[in-house]
Design an enzyme around this catalytic site. Structure first.
Site, PDB file in Angstrom:
ATOM      1  N   LYS A   1       9.765  -1.809   5.738  1.00 28.30           N
ATOM      2  CA  LYS A   1       8.985  -1.671   4.519  1.00 28.30           C
ATOM      3  C   LYS A   1       8.747  -3.062   3.926  1.00 28.30           C
ATOM      4  O   LYS A   1       9.515  -3.988   4.160  1.00 28.30           O
ATOM      5  CB  LYS A   1       9.705  -0.794   3.498  1.00 28.30           C
ATOM      6  CG  LYS A   1      11.012  -1.388   3.031  1.00 28.30           C
ATOM      7  CD  LYS A   1      11.238  -1.341   1.553  1.00 28.30           C
ATOM      8  CE  LYS A   1      10.127  -2.011   0.810  1.00 28.30           C
ATOM      9  NZ  LYS A   1      10.531  -2.425  -0.554  1.00 28.30           N
TER      10      LYS A   1
ATOM     11  N   SER B   1       5.229  -0.956 -15.613  1.00 25.75           N
ATOM     12  CA  SER B   1       5.508   0.455 -15.937  1.00 25.75           C
ATOM     13  C   SER B   1       4.332   1.339 -15.558  1.00 25.75           C
ATOM     14  O   SER B   1       3.282   0.855 -15.184  1.00 25.75           O
ATOM     15  CB  SER B   1       5.789   0.577 -17.418  1.00 25.75           C
ATOM     16  OG  SER B   1       4.684   0.122 -18.159  1.00 25.75           O
TER      17      SER B   1
ATOM     18  N   ASN C   1      -0.599  -7.496  -8.373  1.00 19.31           N
ATOM     19  CA  ASN C   1       0.551  -8.194  -8.948  1.00 19.31           C
ATOM     20  C   ASN C   1       0.410  -8.457 -10.433  1.00 19.31           C
ATOM     21  O   ASN C   1       1.378  -8.839 -11.092  1.00 19.31           O
ATOM     22  CB  ASN C   1       0.806  -9.489  -8.185  1.00 19.31           C
ATOM     23  CG  ASN C   1       1.455  -9.194  -6.851  1.00 19.31           C
ATOM     24  OD1 ASN C   1       2.565  -8.693  -6.809  1.00 19.31           O
ATOM     25  ND2 ASN C   1       0.734  -9.438  -5.778  1.00 19.31           N
TER      26      ASN C   1
ATOM     27  N   THR D   1      10.269  -5.260  -1.419  1.00 17.58           N
ATOM     28  CA  THR D   1      10.948  -6.325  -0.704  1.00 17.58           C
ATOM     29  C   THR D   1      11.115  -5.850   0.722  1.00 17.58           C
ATOM     30  O   THR D   1      11.015  -4.669   0.999  1.00 17.58           O
ATOM     31  CB  THR D   1      12.305  -6.624  -1.334  1.00 17.58           C
ATOM     32  OG1 THR D   1      12.995  -5.392  -1.494  1.00 17.58           O
ATOM     33  CG2 THR D   1      12.125  -7.261  -2.692  1.00 17.58           C
TER      34      THR D   1
ATOM     35  N   THR E   1       7.953   1.388  -0.869  1.00 23.19           N
ATOM     36  CA  THR E   1       7.787   1.140  -2.310  1.00 23.19           C
ATOM     37  C   THR E   1       6.286   0.957  -2.576  1.00 23.19           C
ATOM     38  O   THR E   1       5.570   1.935  -2.709  1.00 23.19           O
ATOM     39  CB  THR E   1       8.625  -0.059  -2.773  1.00 23.19           C
ATOM     40  OG1 THR E   1       8.384  -1.169  -1.929  1.00 23.19           O
ATOM     41  CG2 THR E   1      10.099   0.281  -2.768  1.00 23.19           C
TER      42      THR E   1
ATOM     43  N   GLU F   1      -0.171  -7.018   0.363  1.00 25.77           N
ATOM     44  CA  GLU F   1      -0.839  -6.711  -0.898  1.00 25.77           C
ATOM     45  C   GLU F   1      -2.237  -7.311  -0.930  1.00 25.77           C
ATOM     46  O   GLU F   1      -2.399  -8.522  -0.906  1.00 25.77           O
ATOM     47  CB  GLU F   1       0.010  -7.206  -2.071  1.00 25.77           C
ATOM     48  CG  GLU F   1       1.254  -6.350  -2.248  1.00 25.77           C
ATOM     49  CD  GLU F   1       2.276  -6.945  -3.192  1.00 25.77           C
ATOM     50  OE1 GLU F   1       3.185  -6.208  -3.573  1.00 25.77           O
ATOM     51  OE2 GLU F   1       2.154  -8.125  -3.539  1.00 25.77           O
TER      52      GLU F   1
END
Lengths: 411, 411
Positions: free
Chosen positions: B185, B411, B406, B196, B159, B282
């Protein structure tokens, strides 16, 4: 940047009879800066405190606990001394010696026993306290003592705070007026360069022995223990309520009708001060109220409020004004209520009902969530649907500036 | 940006006999993107799993638990299906229906019972699963089934991961070689847009009934449950170990000498995969190992490792290469060991002894700490000085990019 935090006005900060403050420049970390505060209490005053639970608590916190626990055996608490620029934490036996020396020096200047003095330090951790600078500057602080120095006192305890934090209230009781004034400091829960929470509230009310201790714990739980910026519990957090007993209002027991009036006023002021810390939180651009209702116990409501308030993903979403409901629901889900029935959970963003029965409210429009998220003050209300307990916490968002402030090298 | 995370090489990912993967493009969130993965197991295989403890767990997690708990009553687990682009979490009864429909559709294609299929979803929370897109694409995934699709499978479950994560090992036992290959992942613990944790490991070893379940729990605790990026527990976290029993190595009990060999190999691979998630965390710029020794219990070591790994102040200090020891000591202090004697605590940054007996090591030079902090892989070793238990966790730093990633709108 602060969130709706106007500078306190000197004239709004009412003197408290029997309570004086003196400020000096000791040059602890930087020259030409107010960094030493002495506070004195009239004979017959009462003092109670709540302190950090961090096992690496600072030497002054240990000394405060001991002196408060002596319960007047060597005389009641009559003075407090606060230095900024150095936390005197992680400093071992030498740190304890320095904290006691500070008390002894001030006691000598004021003709008290050392056990009648409470010491406080805030600033960098793991560095030795420059005790000689503090002792040298104490006479100047004592010479400066006066009842109307609240604004200067608030300035003298600042570290990374961007502005002084102080508030005052006069409450009417059936026995006459009570004045309550307080100051606090803090911007990150702990920040060796520098920012730990300190809060001091003084009032001219009188309390029968013992009453103030439980009241201080109650007030702390619903004010300074209900805020979070980054979730780090500092080594130096201290919150003190002092009652000089110099007004006409003398409270004998919790059944005294004025007890509730004064308690509510103290709690209101403590909350206002605590929220000032959040409004000046490191990098804060938003002030958030997390209101949890419908819990079985207050403790489980606190768990949920804390999980939501502390989640970096929730906090970055608020920074971005992104009504990212999934992140809030996920935080509720991992808060630690093992038997939570998520199908009973409701959630509101401001006045918008966003999550219904554990899922997205069918009538929810993202534009409505977006509208609320753009405000600078946002309330998230969560109904757990399993009881009548409640708990509210206050927090701020997590912004680029938080990282910048905390990634700056200490020197 | 990743921290020392080379791209896996297709040739290094060994096929596992009895285990096949098929990939398709279902267009769940975006077109022209691998977003559907089907995995099949030969008859006689065993499967065990560990799942998120989040009360808002996703519908597929609930279905997985139920199907695994049926313990072969409707036939053993023979297939797994994973979609990205949608987490099917916070979706209520409809979500459960969709997860079951996915199982039923794949079961029909493969001539199985629906209870023999485990479903997994990852992606945005609170949006309905586009079930028709998934059902339509399943035949293409089934047609694509093959033993050598590990790299493509790793890509299909990505993702916000910046690169696929996969690893493989062949371990020699006294009964012959065992092949173990896995993919995973994750980049934030939870991230509705999207990330997640999912982990799948397959091996051709055979286990007697029951053995795999406890082994999977043990492996998870010391791998995927020992990493943190932002501390948020997702709604969809799932970790699965599968054993096809197609090799010559059949393990009858924990006393079998090969049990330890295979367990160590599984744990080694799971740790490697779990660490890949941290290395791709991240905004990560540093990979940190927090090694806690000298605890009374493993649980208290875990508390300390978690507090240090999770502290935003510690993480920003690592981002800044600032040897800010006070922040680490403070995190140890609030980790939750009520009777911790801080005077027995020692700490090392890499090979540098920085905190001795709870305070700054007198011989510590800041330049030495600075040297270690500038490295991209840093070990913090903490000795609690109160027992023989240990626990290690892995984490990354907290950077500006974490906030940027974050705070981006979904979108």
């Amino acid at each position: 940047m602060t969130v709706n935090l106007p500078l306190p006005q000197k004239n709004d900060l009412k003197p408290v009879k029997g309570f004086e403050m003196g400020i000096a420049q000791a040059g602890i970390k930087k020259a030409n800066r107010k960094d030493l505060l002495v506070m004195t209490l009239a004979p017959g005053s009462q003092v109670a405190g709540v302190f950090t639970l961090n096992r690496f608590c600072a030497a002054p916190v240990q000394v405060c606990r001991e002196h408060l626990a002596q319960d007047g055996r060597n005389g009641e608490i009559r003075a407090l001394v606060v230095n900024t620029g150095n936390a005197n934490a992680g400093t071992g036996e030498t740190g304890m010696k320095h904290a006691l020396e500070t008390c002894a020096a001030l006691a000598k200047d004021l003709n008290l026993n050392p056990e009648q003095v409470l010491p406080f330090s805030t600033g960098v951790i793991l560095e030795p306290l420059p005790i000689e600078k503090i002792v040298s500057a104490l006479p100047a602080a004592v010479a400066n003592l006066g009842e109307d120095h609240w604004f200067d006192a608030a300035e003298a305890i600042m570290t990374t705070d961007t502005q002084p934090k102080a508030a005052s209230v006069v409450v009417q009781t059936s026995a006459g007026p009570v004045t309550i004034t307080g100051i606090c400091k803090g911007a990150g829960m702990i920040h060796p360069n520098m920012a730990t929470m300190l809060g001091f509230i003084a009032s001219d009310v009188g309390f029968a022995p013992g009453l103030l201790t439980s009241l201080t714990r109650e007030v702390a739980d619903q004010s300074f223990n209900a805020i979070t910026i980054d979730g780090d519990t500092s080594t130096n957090d201290s919150f003190i309520i002092m009652a000089t007993g110099q007004s006409s209002v003398q409270i004998a027991s919790v059944t005294d009708p004025n007890y509730g009036v004064v308690k509510d006023a103290l709690l209101g002021l403590a909350r206002k001060l605590a929220q000032m810390i959040v409004r000046d939180g490191e990098g804060a651009t938003k002030f958030m109220t997390i209101e949890v209702i419908g819990g079985k116990t207050q403790e489980e409501c606190r768990l949920v409020a804390k999980a939501v308030s502390h989640s970096p993903l929730v906090k970055t979403a608020f920074f971005a004004s992104d009504p990212n409901l999934g992140r809030i629901l996920a935080a509720i889900g991992y808060a630690g209520i093992d038997d939570l029935d998520v199908n009973r959970v409701q959630m509101w963003l401001g006045d918008v009902w966003v999550a219904k029965d554990g899922g997205r409210n069918p009538s929810y429009q993202e534009a409505d969530g977006q509208r609320v998220m753009k405000e600078s003050e946002i309330t998230v209300k969560i109904d757990l649907g399993r009881g009548n307990a409640t708990q509210t916490m206050w927090t701020c968002d997590l912004s680029h500036d938080y990282v910048s402030i905390n990634a700056d090298y200490r020197s």
